[in-house]
Design a protein around this motif. Structure first.
Motif, PDB file in Angstrom:
ATOM      1  N   SER A 163      47.641  22.619  14.785  1.00  0.00           N
ATOM      2  CA  SER A 163      48.466  21.445  15.072  1.00  0.00           C
ATOM      3  C   SER A 163      48.555  21.198  16.571  1.00  0.00           C
ATOM      4  CB  SER A 163      49.889  21.651  14.546  1.00  0.00           C
ATOM      5  OG  SER A 163      49.878  21.966  13.185  1.00  0.00           O
ATOM      6  N   GLN A 164      48.589  19.919  16.939  1.00  0.00           N
ATOM      7  CA  GLN A 164      48.795  19.533  18.331  1.00  0.00           C
ATOM      8  C   GLN A 164      49.976  18.571  18.390  1.00  0.00           C
ATOM      9  OE1 GLN A 164      45.221  18.447  20.512  1.00  0.00           O
ATOM     10  NE2 GLN A 164      43.966  19.466  18.973  1.00  0.00           N
ATOM     11  N   TYR A 165      50.910  18.846  19.308  1.00  0.00           N
ATOM     12  CA  TYR A 165      52.113  18.043  19.452  1.00  0.00           C
ATOM     13  C   TYR A 165      52.270  17.632  20.910  1.00  0.00           C
ATOM     14  CZ  TYR A 165      53.649  20.021  14.962  1.00  0.00           C
ATOM     15  OH  TYR A 165      53.751  20.407  13.646  1.00  0.00           O
ATOM     16  N   ALA A 173      57.716  20.740  16.490  1.00  0.00           N
ATOM     17  CA  ALA A 173      56.725  21.821  16.388  1.00  0.00           C
ATOM     18  C   ALA A 173      57.407  23.119  15.972  1.00  0.00           C
ATOM     19  CB  ALA A 173      55.995  21.991  17.716  1.00  0.00           C
ATOM     20  N   HIS A 174      58.540  23.417  16.587  1.00  0.00           N
ATOM     21  CA  HIS A 174      59.288  24.633  16.254  1.00  0.00           C
ATOM     22  C   HIS A 174      59.750  24.592  14.800  1.00  0.00           C
ATOM     23  CE1 HIS A 174      61.695  28.179  16.955  1.00  0.00           C
ATOM     24  NE2 HIS A 174      62.717  27.563  16.392  1.00  0.00           N
ATOM     25  N   GLU A 175      60.269  23.469  14.381  1.00  0.00           N
ATOM     26  CA  GLU A 175      60.726  23.326  12.992  1.00  0.00           C
ATOM     27  C   GLU A 175      59.558  23.520  12.018  1.00  0.00           C
ATOM     28  OE1 GLU A 175      62.655  19.835  10.307  1.00  0.00           O
ATOM     29  OE2 GLU A 175      63.545  20.158  12.293  1.00  0.00           O
ATOM     30  N   ASN A 181      55.042  24.368   7.780  1.00  0.00           N
ATOM     31  CA  ASN A 181      54.350  23.083   7.585  1.00  0.00           C
ATOM     32  C   ASN A 181      53.338  22.843   8.696  1.00  0.00           C
ATOM     33  OD1 ASN A 181      56.110  22.654   5.478  1.00  0.00           O
ATOM     34  ND2 ASN A 181      57.541  21.479   6.712  1.00  0.00           N
ATOM     35  N   ARG A 182      52.269  23.611   8.707  1.00  0.00           N
ATOM     36  CA  ARG A 182      51.273  23.420   9.750  1.00  0.00           C
ATOM     37  C   ARG A 182      49.924  23.919   9.253  1.00  0.00           C
ATOM     38  NH1 ARG A 182      50.549  28.257  12.705  1.00  0.00           N
ATOM     39  NH2 ARG A 182      51.957  29.852  11.993  1.00  0.00           N
ATOM     40  N   VAL A 188      49.450  23.861  19.525  1.00  0.00           N
ATOM     41  CA  VAL A 188      49.314  23.530  20.940  1.00  0.00           C
ATOM     42  C   VAL A 188      50.276  22.395  21.289  1.00  0.00           C
ATOM     43  CG1 VAL A 188      47.745  22.625  22.714  1.00  0.00           C
ATOM     44  CG2 VAL A 188      46.881  24.195  20.966  1.00  0.00           C
ATOM     45  N   LEU A 189      50.995  22.574  22.409  1.00  0.00           N
ATOM     46  CA  LEU A 189      51.828  21.498  22.953  1.00  0.00           C
ATOM     47  C   LEU A 189      51.042  20.835  24.069  1.00  0.00           C
ATOM     48  CD1 LEU A 189      55.333  23.213  23.210  1.00  0.00           C
ATOM     49  CD2 LEU A 189      54.599  21.496  21.563  1.00  0.00           C
ATOM     50  N   LEU A 190      50.939  19.503  24.014  1.00  0.00           N
ATOM     51  CA  LEU A 190      50.172  18.736  24.995  1.00  0.00           C
ATOM     52  C   LEU A 190      51.098  18.144  26.042  1.00  0.00           C
ATOM     53  CD1 LEU A 190      47.962  16.860  22.400  1.00  0.00           C
ATOM     54  CD2 LEU A 190      47.322  18.861  23.734  1.00  0.00           C
ATOM     55  N   LEU A 191      50.702  18.259  27.292  1.00  0.00           N
ATOM     56  CA  LEU A 191      51.499  17.684  28.395  1.00  0.00           C
ATOM     57  C   LEU A 191      51.194  16.226  28.567  1.00  0.00           C
ATOM     58  CD1 LEU A 191      51.234  20.547  31.016  1.00  0.00           C
ATOM     59  CD2 LEU A 191      53.126  20.031  29.488  1.00  0.00           C
TER      60      LEU A 191
END
Length: 191
Positions: A163-165, A173-175, A181-182, A188-191
């Protein structure tokens, strides 16, 4: 965790619980590169396929009621040398019964307490070792990073992105991690 905490040796077996996540997939790849027999668990058909594509010799669906029996049948009387445990509060008691004599459970994750019977460790002279990257010294961290970098350069370590958020959706993303659910791979968290 495989090399420093579990002190694995080529030819040993390793079971990676939750093998379809980012840490689990990397563990499968590293274990395979170091000559281990790799077993993994995943809860979806997609996850199971990805685990097999990333180094596991066998994969089991941990959502099936009898998956522990299937693992026992696969490994036979000897048991498993090392178990990498991502959810100890659910699996630790079963892990102890799956271990070989002198086997090790490496606890990477847990979301609460669990009751175990210490005799399960005594009978097989097994060990339970908790690990966290944050407890590593600067030198250890540098060694781990160098080994991972070498694995990527040589080609046996290939990070799997799931997953990318965008950063503003970090709470979502944490939830999703907590609820499961992923897709497989590393979030990955995108800046």
């Amino acid at each position: 965790m495989l090399l420093s905490s579990a002190r694995v040796k080529a030819g040993e077996s390793v079971l990676v619980h939750g093998a379809s996540g980012g840490v689990g997939l990397a563990t499968c790849q590293i274990a395979r590169a170091y000559g281990l027999k790799v077993l993994g668990t995943a809860g979806t058909e997609e996850g199971q396929k990805i685990v097999l594509q990333n180094g596991a010799h066998e994969v089991f669906n941990h959502r099936e009621v009898n998956y522990i029996d299937k693992i026992k049948k696969s490994v036979g009387e000897k048991g498993i040398d090392v178990i990498i445990e991502m959810l100890a509060n659910v699996n630790l008691s079963n892990d102890l019964n799956l271990l070989s004599f002198g086997g090790r459970v490496i606890v990477v994750g847990s979301r609460g307490p669990i009751e175990i019977n210490p005799r399960a460790t005594m009978m097989k002279e097994s060990r339970i070792v908790g690990v966290t990257l944050f407890a590593s010294t600067k030198e250890e961290f540098q060694q781990f990073a160098a080994a991972l970098q070498a694995g990527m350069e040589i080609g046996w370590l290939k990070p799997v992105i799931g997953s990318q958020y965008p950063l503003e959706k970090a709470a979502q993303a944490h939830e999703d991690i907590i609820r499961g659910n992923r897709p497989a791979g590393k979030m990955v968290l995108l800046l």
